[in-house]
Design a protein around this motif. Structure first.
Motif, mmCIF file in Angstrom:
data_model
loop_
_atom_site.group_PDB
_atom_site.id
_atom_site.type_symbol
_atom_site.label_atom_id
_atom_site.label_comp_id
_atom_site.label_asym_id
_atom_site.label_seq_id
_atom_site.Cartn_x
_atom_site.Cartn_y
_atom_site.Cartn_z
ATOM 1 N N SER A 197 49.540 6.439 -61.625
ATOM 2 C CA SER A 197 49.868 6.427 -60.200
ATOM 3 C C SER A 197 50.069 4.984 -59.770
ATOM 4 C CB SER A 197 48.744 7.075 -59.387
ATOM 5 O OG SER A 197 48.996 6.964 -57.999
ATOM 6 N N CYS A 198 51.276 4.685 -59.280
ATOM 7 C CA CYS A 198 51.612 3.310 -58.888
ATOM 8 C C CYS A 198 51.836 3.287 -57.382
ATOM 9 C CB CYS A 198 52.862 2.836 -59.620
ATOM 10 S SG CYS A 198 52.837 3.161 -61.408
ATOM 11 N N ASN A 242 50.722 -5.383 -55.426
ATOM 12 C CA ASN A 242 52.004 -5.749 -56.049
ATOM 13 C C ASN A 242 52.565 -4.656 -56.960
ATOM 14 O OD1 ASN A 242 52.031 -8.289 -54.807
ATOM 15 N ND2 ASN A 242 50.771 -9.175 -56.439
ATOM 16 N N GLY A 243 52.215 -3.396 -56.661
ATOM 17 C CA GLY A 243 52.777 -2.293 -57.425
ATOM 18 C C GLY A 243 52.112 -2.047 -58.752
ATOM 19 N N CYS A 251 53.441 -5.479 -62.746
ATOM 20 C CA CYS A 251 53.918 -5.086 -61.412
ATOM 21 C C CYS A 251 55.109 -4.139 -61.575
ATOM 22 C CB CYS A 251 54.309 -6.322 -60.607
ATOM 23 S SG CYS A 251 52.951 -7.500 -60.364
ATOM 24 N N LEU A 252 54.831 -2.854 -61.629
ATOM 25 C CA LEU A 252 55.893 -1.881 -61.875
ATOM 26 C C LEU A 252 56.595 -1.439 -60.594
ATOM 27 C CD1 LEU A 252 54.339 -1.735 -64.636
ATOM 28 C CD2 LEU A 252 55.047 0.648 -64.729
ATOM 29 N N PRO A 306 59.209 -11.184 -51.534
ATOM 30 C CA PRO A 306 58.945 -11.972 -52.748
ATOM 31 C C PRO A 306 59.454 -11.264 -54.001
ATOM 32 C CG PRO A 306 56.921 -10.993 -51.887
ATOM 33 C CD PRO A 306 57.979 -10.777 -50.856
ATOM 34 N N ARG A 307 59.975 -12.048 -54.955
ATOM 35 C CA ARG A 307 60.572 -11.503 -56.169
ATOM 36 C C ARG A 307 59.537 -11.361 -57.272
ATOM 37 N NH1 ARG A 307 64.824 -8.787 -56.136
ATOM 38 N NH2 ARG A 307 64.910 -9.258 -58.362
ATOM 39 N N LEU A 308 58.687 -10.342 -57.174
ATOM 40 C CA LEU A 308 57.690 -10.095 -58.203
ATOM 41 C C LEU A 308 58.138 -9.015 -59.180
ATOM 42 C CD1 LEU A 308 54.405 -10.129 -56.084
ATOM 43 C CD2 LEU A 308 55.200 -11.882 -57.672
ATOM 44 N N HIS A 309 59.154 -8.261 -58.806
ATOM 45 C CA HIS A 309 59.574 -7.119 -59.607
ATOM 46 C C HIS A 309 61.005 -7.313 -60.089
ATOM 47 C CE1 HIS A 309 56.620 -5.828 -56.569
ATOM 48 N NE2 HIS A 309 56.101 -5.112 -57.551
#
Length: 429
Positions: A137-138, A143-144, A178-179, A211-214
């Motif tokens: 479960s995400c 941050n995912g 971080c999905l 923000p570009r985390l994914h």
């Protein structure tokens, strides 16, 4: 007249008999009254149906059925239901301690000095059975980062692992753990060559401040310690071109596996300076640890309305709303000339507002076999009707010198894509 013609063709001497029967029937009709409708034929609108149902305390985002249990991902809640939708177990996933100035050491611990003020929206829900019988479960918080629930041990909260490894903290590939992105996520897990590959696609919003985390689209595996994820290499992900971030909305609607391929369906701009939106279908090899054989093609649902003494009018439904892949049933198998057990894609489309992905009230459902989709991909790549991707940087030119094969359908308008090349033909059905 039709009955008389058929009778005369079969038995030459029956014309007078047929006319006599028809005339006699007309005479009876003139001399009789229509029967009054019986009372029992009236529709009883007071009937109520007690159907199995379940009411969640919060809005539901994801639904998954496995081995007779229905798992429901909702805001701040994760439910396990029986087949008749009776609640077996409930697990709280939020609210959590989180904020913009949170300085927690990892996404799993949260900020203990913050109040419980951040709701956790379920962004992805999937089951994996190769390593263990486990549910992922995400959510939108942390941050995912996903949480892993072992289903063999009873209730959902019997054993939970936060899928974040501190070893990934300084990874040069961003955040492998971080999905789930904040704008929507499609995750597909596929077992190939003894390794479970997680194909992840994150939607891109019209907001350059996010923000570009994914990564936009990627493939990764679970760490051997089963406490996080890792990329195979720097070729295991692709991101939207920097110049397009914030002004190129890209929404991943559906994902599925069929045969040796994984597929994603998206809604995005047609590309270049065009502001119109359309749907694209993406295909990758499920056995690839890197994104090497990536191909995408525009995808439309066409309705042709035939009018008397006029040319047929085509209505294009351009933006996908929902989709589902299933094995073909007997009726469609006969009508479409498919083999028993073939995969068929059912897709619900809508016509969008001008230069917008927002749907109008005009919609249609189309279906197409996965075999036909693969035939389109094969033929246009072999014929060289391809070009470089415009929204993902780093694509390469390649040429094919293989024998070409034709399909039963002739495409009529341009646009197609591949990671290394992309063509100019729309798949219409």
């Amino acid at each position: 007249m039709f009955i008389l013609r058929r009778t005369k063709m079969r038995i030459q001497y029956s014309e007078d008999i047929s006319i006599l029967i028809i005339l006699q029937t007309l005479w009876w009709g003139l001399n009789s009254q229509c029967e009054e409708p019986i009372e029992s034929s009236k529709l009883d609108l007071s009937v109520t149906y007690d159907l199995p149902h379940f009411v969640s305390d919060t809005p539901i985002q994801k639904l998954l059925e496995f081995n007779g249990t229905v798992y429901v991902g909702a805001v701040d809640k994760l439910y396990a239901l029986s087949k008749d939708l009776k609640k077996i177990h409930e697990y709280n996933t939020g609210p959590v301690h989180e904020g913009q100035d949170c300085s927690a050491p990892d996404p799993c611990s949260g900020c203990k000095n913050k109040p419980l003020n951040m709701n956790n929206t379920n962004m992805a829900l999937l089951v994996e059975t190769f390593y263990d019988l486990e549910l992922f479960s995400c959510g939108s918080v942390g941050n995912g980062v996903c949480r892993r629930y072992l289903l063999e041990d009873g209730p959902l909260d019997a054993e939970i692992t936060c899928m974040y490894s501190k070893k990934n903290k300084d990874s040069s590939h961003g955040c492998p753990d971080c999905l789930a992105g904040p704008s929507g996520t499609q995750i597909l897990n596929v077992m190939s060559s003894g390794v479970v590959r997680f194909f992840v696609a994150n939607s891109e919003p019209l907001d350059s401040t996010v923000p570009r985390l994914h990564h936009t689209i990627s493939v990764r595996k679970m760490r051997e310690t089963q406490d996080g994820f890792e990329f195979f290499s720097e070729q295991s992900y692709m991101d939207l071109a920097p110049g397009l971030r914030g002004n190129y909305p890209l929404r991943y609607v559906y994902s599925f596996q069929s045969g040796p391929y994984v597929y994603f369906l998206t809604v995005q701009r047609e590309g270049g300076s065009l502001n119109a939106f359309h749907t694209r279908i993406i295909r990758m090899c499920s056995s690839d640890p890197e994104i090497l054989r990536y191909v995408e093609m525009p995808f439309e649902c066409i309705y042709s309305e035939r009018r008397r003494k006029k040319r047929s009018v085509q209505v294009v439904f351009n933006v996908l709303q929902a989709a589902h892949v299933a094995k073909v049933g007997y009726d469609f198998q006969q009508e479409m000339g498919l083999k028993e057990g073939e995969d068929v894609l059912f897709a619900a489309f809508a016509r969008s507002k001008p230069d917008s992905p927002e749907p109008t009230a005009s919609s249609a459902v189309c279906l197409i076999s996965i075999t036909d989709i693969n035939n389109f991909f094969r033929d246009f790549m072999q014929k060289g009707y391809t070009r470089k991707l415009s929204h993902f940087p780093g694509s390469e030119e390649k040429n094919f010198n293989q024998t070409t094969h034709s399909t039963n359908r002739t495409p009529t308008s341009p646009a197609f894509m591949w990671k290394h090349r992309a063509s100019d033909t729309v798949l219409q059905f």
